[in-house]
Write a protein that holds these residues in place. Structure first.
Motif, PDB file in Angstrom:
ATOM      1  N   LEU A  13       0.835  -1.198   0.126  1.00 49.68           N
ATOM      2  CA  LEU A  13      -0.169  -0.057  -0.062  1.00 49.68           C
ATOM      3  C   LEU A  13       0.832   1.017   0.033  1.00 49.68           C
ATOM      4  CD1 LEU A  13      -2.565   1.495   0.176  1.00 49.68           C
ATOM      5  CD2 LEU A  13      -2.737   1.196   2.563  1.00 49.68           C
ATOM      6  N   VAL A  14       1.969   1.339   0.813  1.00 45.27           N
ATOM      7  CA  VAL A  14       2.749   2.582   0.786  1.00 45.27           C
ATOM      8  C   VAL A  14       3.414   2.630  -0.610  1.00 45.27           C
ATOM      9  CG1 VAL A  14       5.034   3.072   1.441  1.00 45.27           C
ATOM     10  CG2 VAL A  14       3.469   2.254   3.196  1.00 45.27           C
ATOM     11  N   HIS A  15       3.812   1.529  -1.253  1.00 45.25           N
ATOM     12  CA  HIS A  15       4.428   1.689  -2.765  1.00 45.25           C
ATOM     13  C   HIS A  15       3.273   2.112  -3.657  1.00 45.25           C
ATOM     14  CE1 HIS A  15       7.229  -0.030  -5.855  1.00 45.25           C
ATOM     15  NE2 HIS A  15       7.062   1.182  -6.108  1.00 45.25           N
ATOM     16  N   ALA A  16       2.130   1.733  -3.454  1.00 40.79           N
ATOM     17  CA  ALA A  16       0.982   2.051  -4.531  1.00 40.79           C
ATOM     18  C   ALA A  16       0.689   3.480  -4.125  1.00 40.79           C
ATOM     19  CB  ALA A  16      -0.384   1.164  -4.039  1.00 40.79           C
ATOM     20  N   PRO A  24      -7.924   6.416  -5.949  1.00 40.42           N
ATOM     21  CA  PRO A  24      -9.216   5.988  -5.082  1.00 40.42           C
ATOM     22  C   PRO A  24      -8.562   4.616  -4.454  1.00 40.42           C
ATOM     23  CG  PRO A  24      -9.537   5.822  -7.263  1.00 40.42           C
ATOM     24  CD  PRO A  24      -8.567   6.540  -7.450  1.00 40.42           C
ATOM     25  N   PHE A  25      -9.301   4.309  -3.202  1.00 37.08           N
ATOM     26  CA  PHE A  25      -9.024   3.066  -2.820  1.00 37.08           C
ATOM     27  C   PHE A  25      -9.457   1.948  -3.609  1.00 37.08           C
ATOM     28  CE2 PHE A  25      -9.287   5.258   1.610  1.00 37.08           C
ATOM     29  CZ  PHE A  25      -7.945   5.410   1.613  1.00 37.08           C
ATOM     30  N   SER A  26     -10.381   1.940  -4.303  1.00 34.28           N
ATOM     31  CA  SER A  26     -10.867   0.881  -5.297  1.00 34.28           C
ATOM     32  C   SER A  26      -9.737   0.547  -6.421  1.00 34.28           C
ATOM     33  CB  SER A  26     -12.373   1.506  -5.820  1.00 34.28           C
ATOM     34  OG  SER A  26     -12.012   2.619  -6.774  1.00 34.28           O
ATOM     35  N   ARG A  27      -9.153   1.662  -6.737  1.00 32.98           N
ATOM     36  CA  ARG A  27      -8.165   1.220  -7.702  1.00 32.98           C
ATOM     37  C   ARG A  27      -7.131   0.344  -7.026  1.00 32.98           C
ATOM     38  NH1 ARG A  27      -4.029   5.431 -10.485  1.00 32.98           N
ATOM     39  NH2 ARG A  27      -3.019   3.887 -12.118  1.00 32.98           N
ATOM     40  N   PHE A  28      -6.433   0.788  -5.759  1.00 34.48           N
ATOM     41  CA  PHE A  28      -5.549   0.116  -5.220  1.00 34.48           C
ATOM     42  C   PHE A  28      -6.138  -1.318  -4.870  1.00 34.48           C
ATOM     43  CE2 PHE A  28      -4.169   4.395  -3.053  1.00 34.48           C
ATOM     44  CZ  PHE A  28      -3.328   4.662  -4.233  1.00 34.48           C
ATOM     45  N   ALA A  29      -7.189  -1.390  -4.463  1.00 36.29           N
ATOM     46  CA  ALA A  29      -8.006  -2.827  -4.115  1.00 36.29           C
ATOM     47  C   ALA A  29      -7.875  -3.831  -5.071  1.00 36.29           C
ATOM     48  CB  ALA A  29      -9.123  -2.601  -3.593  1.00 36.29           C
ATOM     49  N   GLU A  30      -8.149  -3.229  -6.297  1.00 36.69           N
ATOM     50  CA  GLU A  30      -8.263  -4.007  -7.521  1.00 36.69           C
ATOM     51  C   GLU A  30      -6.730  -4.596  -7.906  1.00 36.69           C
ATOM     52  OE1 GLU A  30      -9.381  -3.718 -12.279  1.00 36.69           O
ATOM     53  OE2 GLU A  30      -9.682  -1.913 -11.213  1.00 36.69           O
ATOM     54  N   VAL A  31      -5.756  -3.869  -7.840  1.00 38.74           N
ATOM     55  CA  VAL A  31      -4.479  -4.126  -8.275  1.00 38.74           C
ATOM     56  C   VAL A  31      -3.833  -5.070  -7.111  1.00 38.74           C
ATOM     57  CG1 VAL A  31      -2.030  -3.596  -8.606  1.00 38.74           C
ATOM     58  CG2 VAL A  31      -4.173  -2.192  -9.624  1.00 38.74           C
ATOM     59  N   ASP A 154      10.684  -4.198  -3.417  1.00 41.07           N
ATOM     60  CA  ASP A 154       9.847  -5.457  -4.229  1.00 41.07           C
ATOM     61  C   ASP A 154       8.409  -5.542  -3.495  1.00 41.07           C
ATOM     62  OD1 ASP A 154      10.423  -6.526  -1.713  1.00 41.07           O
ATOM     63  OD2 ASP A 154      11.391  -8.481  -2.344  1.00 41.07           O
ATOM     64  N   ALA A 155       7.906  -4.563  -2.892  1.00 35.45           N
ATOM     65  CA  ALA A 155       6.567  -4.569  -2.173  1.00 35.45           C
ATOM     66  C   ALA A 155       5.499  -4.860  -3.374  1.00 35.45           C
ATOM     67  CB  ALA A 155       6.538  -3.194  -1.689  1.00 35.45           C
ATOM     68  N   LEU A 156       5.971  -4.208  -4.784  1.00 37.31           N
ATOM     69  CA  LEU A 156       4.774  -4.617  -5.835  1.00 37.31           C
ATOM     70  C   LEU A 156       5.580  -5.114  -6.972  1.00 37.31           C
ATOM     71  CD1 LEU A 156       2.948  -1.125  -6.082  1.00 37.31           C
ATOM     72  CD2 LEU A 156       2.168  -3.309  -4.977  1.00 37.31           C
ATOM     73  N   THR A 157       4.806  -6.094  -7.830  1.00 38.91           N
ATOM     74  CA  THR A 157       5.177  -6.367  -8.804  1.00 38.91           C
ATOM     75  C   THR A 157       5.443  -5.700 -10.190  1.00 38.91           C
ATOM     76  OG1 THR A 157       3.351  -7.381  -9.812  1.00 38.91           O
ATOM     77  CG2 THR A 157       4.183  -8.960  -8.187  1.00 38.91           C
ATOM     78  N   ALA A 158       6.119  -5.954 -10.953  1.00 41.56           N
ATOM     79  CA  ALA A 158       6.318  -5.203 -12.219  1.00 41.56           C
ATOM     80  C   ALA A 158       5.124  -5.019 -12.937  1.00 41.56           C
ATOM     81  CB  ALA A 158       7.318  -5.773 -13.240  1.00 41.56           C
ATOM     82  N   GLU A 159       4.175  -5.797 -12.886  1.00 38.82           N
ATOM     83  CA  GLU A 159       2.830  -5.529 -13.514  1.00 38.82           C
ATOM     84  C   GLU A 159       1.958  -4.695 -12.505  1.00 38.82           C
ATOM     85  OE1 GLU A 159      -0.589  -5.803 -15.806  1.00 38.82           O
ATOM     86  OE2 GLU A 159       1.528  -6.160 -16.276  1.00 38.82           O
ATOM     87  N   ILE A 161       3.093  -2.391 -10.759  1.00 34.06           N
ATOM     88  CA  ILE A 161       3.588  -1.088 -10.964  1.00 34.06           C
ATOM     89  C   ILE A 161       2.971  -0.365 -12.128  1.00 34.06           C
ATOM     90  CG2 ILE A 161       5.686   0.436 -11.317  1.00 34.06           C
ATOM     91  CD1 ILE A 161       7.075  -1.817  -9.258  1.00 34.06           C
ATOM     92  N   ARG A 162       3.143  -1.126 -13.181  1.00 34.03           N
ATOM     93  CA  ARG A 162       2.355  -0.951 -14.405  1.00 34.03           C
ATOM     94  C   ARG A 162       1.138  -0.198 -14.460  1.00 34.03           C
ATOM     95  NH1 ARG A 162      -0.310  -1.939 -18.510  1.00 34.03           N
ATOM     96  NH2 ARG A 162      -0.927  -3.942 -17.490  1.00 34.03           N
ATOM     97  N   ARG A 163       0.318  -1.209 -13.763  1.00 37.84           N
ATOM     98  CA  ARG A 163      -1.093  -0.746 -13.657  1.00 37.84           C
ATOM     99  C   ARG A 163      -1.489   0.364 -12.830  1.00 37.84           C
ATOM    100  NH1 ARG A 163      -3.981  -6.116 -11.850  1.00 37.84           N
ATOM    101  NH2 ARG A 163      -5.760  -4.701 -12.055  1.00 37.84           N
ATOM    102  N   LEU A 164      -0.485   1.042 -11.712  1.00 37.37           N
ATOM    103  CA  LEU A 164      -0.561   2.090 -11.129  1.00 37.37           C
ATOM    104  C   LEU A 164      -0.056   3.212 -11.159  1.00 37.37           C
ATOM    105  CD1 LEU A 164      -0.437  -0.007  -7.380  1.00 37.37           C
ATOM    106  CD2 LEU A 164      -2.750   1.049  -8.225  1.00 37.37           C
ATOM    107  N   ARG A 165       0.946   3.088 -12.049  1.00 36.08           N
ATOM    108  CA  ARG A 165       2.001   4.269 -12.263  1.00 36.08           C
ATOM    109  C   ARG A 165       1.145   5.525 -12.760  1.00 36.08           C
ATOM    110  NH1 ARG A 165       7.199   4.445 -12.111  1.00 36.08           N
ATOM    111  NH2 ARG A 165       7.647   2.192 -12.177  1.00 36.08           N
ATOM    112  N   ALA A 166       1.375   6.623 -12.261  1.00 35.61           N
ATOM    113  CA  ALA A 166       0.840   7.834 -12.744  1.00 35.61           C
ATOM    114  C   ALA A 166       1.753   8.167 -13.891  1.00 35.61           C
ATOM    115  CB  ALA A 166       0.876   9.025 -11.665  1.00 35.61           C
ATOM    116  N   PRO A 167       0.975   9.131 -14.973  1.00 33.77           N
ATOM    117  CA  PRO A 167       1.737   9.556 -16.162  1.00 33.77           C
ATOM    118  C   PRO A 167       2.840  10.212 -15.718  1.00 33.77           C
ATOM    119  CG  PRO A 167      -0.693  10.004 -16.026  1.00 33.77           C
ATOM    120  CD  PRO A 167      -0.384   9.705 -14.776  1.00 33.77           C
TER     121      PRO A 167
END
Length: 334
Positions: A13-16, A24-31, A154-159, A161-167
Motif C-alpha cells: 500500500l505504501v508503494h501504491a 481511489p482506494f478501489s483502484r488500489f484494491a483491484e491491483v 519489491d513491495a509490488l510486482t512489475a505488473e 507498478i505498471r497498472r498503478l503508475r501515474a503518467p
C-alpha cells in the motif's frame, strides 16, 4: 507499532500510494487483490498511528525556487534548540540532528538571493552557541522528490507498478512561473495531507469541485505538483539512515551521481556546490549493513576522492509542513 506489526500488504500500500497518492482506494484494491474496505482500514490505521503520510509537494524548479543544504555546527547543548527553530520555519525541510549531536542539517528553499542571505548568511551565524555554518546549493538532483526509496523495494510486482503508475511528467522545461494565490491555498492543504477530501480543497480555494479536479490535473501534468509518501523505515526493517558527503572529480560527477541513484540503499542523491560536491542519504537495515555498503558499493566508485559520513541521530522535520511540535518528535524517528 513495531516492525513485526507490518506485513506485505502494508508495504504494498505504501508503494501504491507513492505511485499515485490520490488514486481511489478501489483502484488500489483491484491491483492488490483485496477489498476496498481492507485498503481503507489499512490506510486509516497507518495514518492515525503516524506510520504513513501522503503529501502533495511542489517541484522546486517548477516554481522557480532554489534548494540549499545547510550544515550548522553548534555547541553540544544547542543542537536541538537550533534544529527545532529551523523546523518551525515554513521554508525548511528534512531537519536532522546528526550523529555527534553537535551538527544540524537541513534543506531550505528560496526564491531569491535576498531570502537565502537572510537565513544562511545573516541569521544563523548570529545565533547564540552556533559555531559554524556552511551552505551548499543543490545543482542537480539524481534521485529524490517523487522518486521515493520505496520504489526500489519489491513491495509490488512489475505488473502492479505498471497498472498503478501515474503518467510520467517531463520536468526538464524549467520554471512554470509563479502559482496563483488560489493555487497556493490548494497546495498548502495538499502539503499537509495529499489525500485531503475534495470538500476541504473547495473550502480552501473557493472553487467548485470540478475546478479543483481540473486544476489538480493541470498542476500534476506540468510538473508543479507531485505526491510523496513519508513512512516509518521500520516498516521495511531499515534502522540506520546516514548522510554522506563525497568529493568527486568534476569530470565524473554526473556518472557517479547516477550510479549512486541506482543503489538500492540511496534515498536521495544530488550534486552540490562546495568541496564535497555530491551528497546522498543512505538507508540500511543496520550498522553492519552500512559497513558493507561503504566497503563494497562506495569502494567500487573510483572517482570518489574523499567521503564524510554522519548517521542521523534524530529527525526533527521531514519533507512536508511541521505538524507535530518538535519537542514531541520521538528521539530516534525513522
Amino acid at each position: 507499532m513495531e516492525s513485526d506489526a507490518y506485513d506485505d500488504l502494508d508495504r504494498a500500500l505504501v508503494h501504491a500510494l507513492q505511485l499515485d497518492g490520490r488514486a481511489p482506494f478501489s483502484r488500489f484494491a483491484e491491483v492488490l487483490g483485496v477489498s476496498d474496505q481492507t485498503v481503507a482500514r489499512r490506510y486509516t490505521r497507518l495514518r492515525t498511528t503516524g506510520a504513513l503520510r501522503v503529501l502533495g509537494l511542489t517541484d522546486p524548479a517548477a516554481v522557480g525556487e532554489v534548494v540549499w543544504l545547510v550544515r550548522v555546527r553548534c555547541l553540544p547543548d544547542a543542537a536541538l534548540p537550533v534544529a527545532e527553530a529551523l523546523a518551525r520555519r515554513a521554508d525548511t525541510s528534512w531537519v536532522h540532528v546528526l550523529s555527534d549531536g553537535t551538527e544540524v542539517a537541513a534543506a531550505t528553499r528560496v526564491a531569491s538571493g535576498r531570502d537565502s542571505d537572510a537565513l544562511l548568511l545573516r541569521k544563523l551565524p548570529q545565533t547564540p552557541r552556533v559555531v559554524g555554518v556552511s551552505a551548499h546549493c543543490v545543482l542537480h538532483e539524481y534521485y529524490g522528490g517523487e522518486q521515493n526509496l520505496v520504489n526500489k523495494s519489491d513491495a509490488l510486482t512489475a505488473e502492479q507498478i505498471r497498472r498503478l503508475r501515474a503518467p510520467v511528467v517531463d520536468r526538464s522545461k524549467g520554471p512554470r512561473g509563479p502559482v496563483s494565490a488560489e493555487d497556493r491555498r490548494l497546495l498548502d492543504v495538499l502539503a499537509r495531507d495529499g489525500r485531503a477530501p475534495p470538500a476541504e480543497l473547495t473550502a480552501a480555494t473557493g472553487w467548485s469541485q470540478s475546478t479543483v479536479r481540473r486544476r489538480l490535473a493541470d498542476l500534476r501534468a506540468d510538473g508543479t505538483l507531485y505526491f510523496d509518501v513519508v513512512y516509518t523505515n521500520r516498516m521495511f526493517r531499515q534502522t540506520v539512515t546516514t548522510t554522506m558527503w563525497l568529493s568527486v572529480r568534476p569530470s565524473e560527477l554526473a556518472a557517479t551521481g547516477q550510479r549512486l541513484a541506482d543503489h538500492p540503499e540511496v534515498a536521495f542523491a544530488c550534486a552540490t556546490t562546495g568541496t564535497k560536491n555530491l551528497m546522498a542519504s543512505v538507508v540500511c537495515a543496520d550498522v553492519p549493513a552500512l559497513y558493507t555498503y561503504l566497503t563494497t558499493r562506495i569502494a567500487e566508485l573510483p572517482s570518489v576522492r574523499d567521503m564524510e559520513t554522519s548517521p542521523i541521530l534524530r529527525r526533527i522535520k521531514g519533507p512536508g509542513p511541521l505538524l507535530t511540535p518538535p519537542s514531541q518528535v520521538p528521539w530516534r524517528a525513522s
